[in-house]
Design an enzyme around this catalytic site. Structure first.
Site, PDB file in Angstrom:
ATOM      1  N   SER A  50       0.841  -1.199   0.000  1.00  0.00           N
ATOM      2  CA  SER A  50       0.000   0.000   0.000  1.00  0.00           C
ATOM      3  C   SER A  50       0.874   1.245   0.000  1.00  0.00           C
ATOM      4  O   SER A  50       2.089   1.181   0.244  1.00  0.00           O
ATOM      5  CB  SER A  50      -0.903   0.008   1.240  1.00  0.00           C
ATOM      6  N   ASP A  82      -1.244  -1.599  -3.980  1.00  0.00           N
ATOM      7  CA  ASP A  82      -2.614  -1.595  -3.476  1.00  0.00           C
ATOM      8  C   ASP A  82      -3.075  -0.151  -3.254  1.00  0.00           C
ATOM      9  O   ASP A  82      -2.391   0.630  -2.591  1.00  0.00           O
ATOM     10  CB  ASP A  82      -2.654  -2.380  -2.158  1.00  0.00           C
ATOM     11  N   HIS A  83      -4.202   0.205  -3.815  1.00  0.00           N
ATOM     12  CA  HIS A  83      -4.811   1.529  -3.619  1.00  0.00           C
ATOM     13  C   HIS A  83      -3.888   2.695  -3.993  1.00  0.00           C
ATOM     14  O   HIS A  83      -3.745   3.646  -3.227  1.00  0.00           O
ATOM     15  CB  HIS A  83      -5.300   1.704  -2.172  1.00  0.00           C
ATOM     16  N   ASP A 104      -6.906   3.628  -7.820  1.00  0.00           N
ATOM     17  CA  ASP A 104      -8.190   3.738  -7.129  1.00  0.00           C
ATOM     18  C   ASP A 104      -8.766   5.129  -7.351  1.00  0.00           C
ATOM     19  O   ASP A 104      -8.451   6.071  -6.626  1.00  0.00           O
ATOM     20  CB  ASP A 104      -8.000   3.461  -5.638  1.00  0.00           C
ATOM     21  N   GLY A 181     -10.702  -2.879   7.240  1.00  0.00           N
ATOM     22  CA  GLY A 181     -10.558  -2.837   8.683  1.00  0.00           C
ATOM     23  C   GLY A 181     -11.104  -4.060   9.397  1.00  0.00           C
ATOM     24  O   GLY A 181     -11.445  -5.069   8.794  1.00  0.00           O
ATOM     25  N   ALA A 213     -11.404  -8.150   2.510  1.00  0.00           N
ATOM     26  CA  ALA A 213     -11.934  -9.514   2.597  1.00  0.00           C
ATOM     27  C   ALA A 213     -11.281 -10.357   3.690  1.00  0.00           C
ATOM     28  O   ALA A 213     -11.294 -11.578   3.615  1.00  0.00           O
ATOM     29  CB  ALA A 213     -11.786 -10.205   1.235  1.00  0.00           C
ATOM     30  N   ILE A 255      -6.149  -9.647   1.537  1.00  0.00           N
ATOM     31  CA  ILE A 255      -6.111  -9.979   2.966  1.00  0.00           C
ATOM     32  C   ILE A 255      -5.013  -9.160   3.629  1.00  0.00           C
ATOM     33  O   ILE A 255      -3.833  -9.291   3.295  1.00  0.00           O
ATOM     34  CB  ILE A 255      -5.870 -11.488   3.173  1.00  0.00           C
TER      35      ILE A 255
END
Length: 309
Positions: A50, A82-83, A104, A181, A213, A255
């Site tokens: 991230s 990620d993001h 994103d 979260g 998830a 995850i």
């Protein structure tokens, strides 16, 4: 073995009715626990970073940890952003060796999201990198992502098909009820499988992604609270729901929270039981083992990706 693209991974996963685990990494022990689990299960693997992880550990350190994982195993591993929320961040990761990036643009309106995603896709594809985008917004908090329940929007299937057509994106994260979260549901857990099925029909053979998830495994929540933590009422996505999603159009399941809980619960327990200990290896070692065991469970019982190499 070099880093691989997710393209072939997803093709196999779609046909085989399973999903690839995309596990967030921040430090050496997390990387080792995940990779050791995937090696034992002979599972393909996505390690994802991230924006917050890049700030914490620095791009170069994370790249070298992943290179070490490649040298230590013959697993097919993809490295994913990620993001990513800007073109510049995605470009930096593409230029810096990532094989997959997520742009994103879900906070923007449809037109702006399309324009931003298309810009990233054009640059990424020119450099042999695949792109994930997001349509719809997931509630919850994770690193720099913070979306209130009121702002969360489920993905419209027709709009998803149009978005993929307009952008040329390689995979799409959709909102069907998961959230970021440790507090994903206040009441009965719910995923909109009818919505997922519609997306799958409108986008045949196209890989769908589930963010937020983690299952927030009760044993780690209990252990955290037992040894000084304060996370009452934490609840994740039931694993049988994730397995069902993996048998449908979902090819990538993210995850992160479960990794954090496994590590933190184990460290809390060790330090509580061994108050005189101050050698980080003594508590980070068991934490790494806890991550390995948890990831093996996910690969075998949730993702269905064991022995898929």
């Amino acid at each position: 073995m070099p880093l691989v693209s997710t393209k072939e991974m997803f093709e196999k996963a779609y046909k085989g009715g399973y999903a690839i685990g995309a596990f967030n990494v921040n430090n050496m022990e997390i990387v080792q626990g995940i990779v050791d689990a995937a090696k034992e299960e002979q599972s393909p693997l996505i390690l994802q970073v991230s924006a917050g992880a890049r700030k914490y550990a620095k791009h170069i350190y994370l790249i070298k940890l992943v290179e070490a994982a490649l040298a230590d195993t013959d697993l097919p591993i993809a490295l994913h952003l990620d993001h990513g929320d800007t073109f510049e961040l995605c470009k930096d990761c593409i230029d810096g060796g990532f094989t997959s990036v997520m742009i994103d643009g879900s906070k923007y309106d449809f037109k702006e999201n399309v324009a931003l995603t298309k810009k990233v896709v054009e640059y990424a594809h020119a450099h042999g990198v695949v792109v994930e985008a997001e349509l719809g917004r997931l509630a919850g908090v994770e690193d720099d992502v913070n979306v209130s329940a009121n702002d969360a929007i489920f993905t419209d299937p027709e709009q998803a098909a149009e978005f993929v057509h307009l952008t040329g994106v390689d995979s799409l994260a959709i909102a069907i009820g998961t959230s970021h979260g440790a507090y994903k549901f206040k009441g009965t857990p719910y995923l909109d499988f009818d919505r997922l099925e519609k997306v799958g029909k409108l986008l045949p053979d196209f890989p769908i992604v589930l963010h937020g998830a983690s299952s927030v495994l009760p044993e780690f929540v209990k252990k955290c609270n037992e040894f000084g933590g304060d996370i009452p009422g934490a609840q994740g996505v039931p694993e049988e729901m994730l397995r069902k999603a993996a048998s449908m159009a979902v090819c990538k399941i993210n995850i992160d929270t479960d990794l954090r809980l496994a590590m933190t619960a184990t460290v809390r327990e060790y330090l509580t039981k061994n108050p005189s200990e101050f050698d980080p290896r003594k508590y980070l070692g068991p934490a790494r083992d806890a991550i390995k065991g948890m990831v093996q469970h996910k690969i075998k019982d949730v993702l269905g990706s064991s022995n898929r190499i």
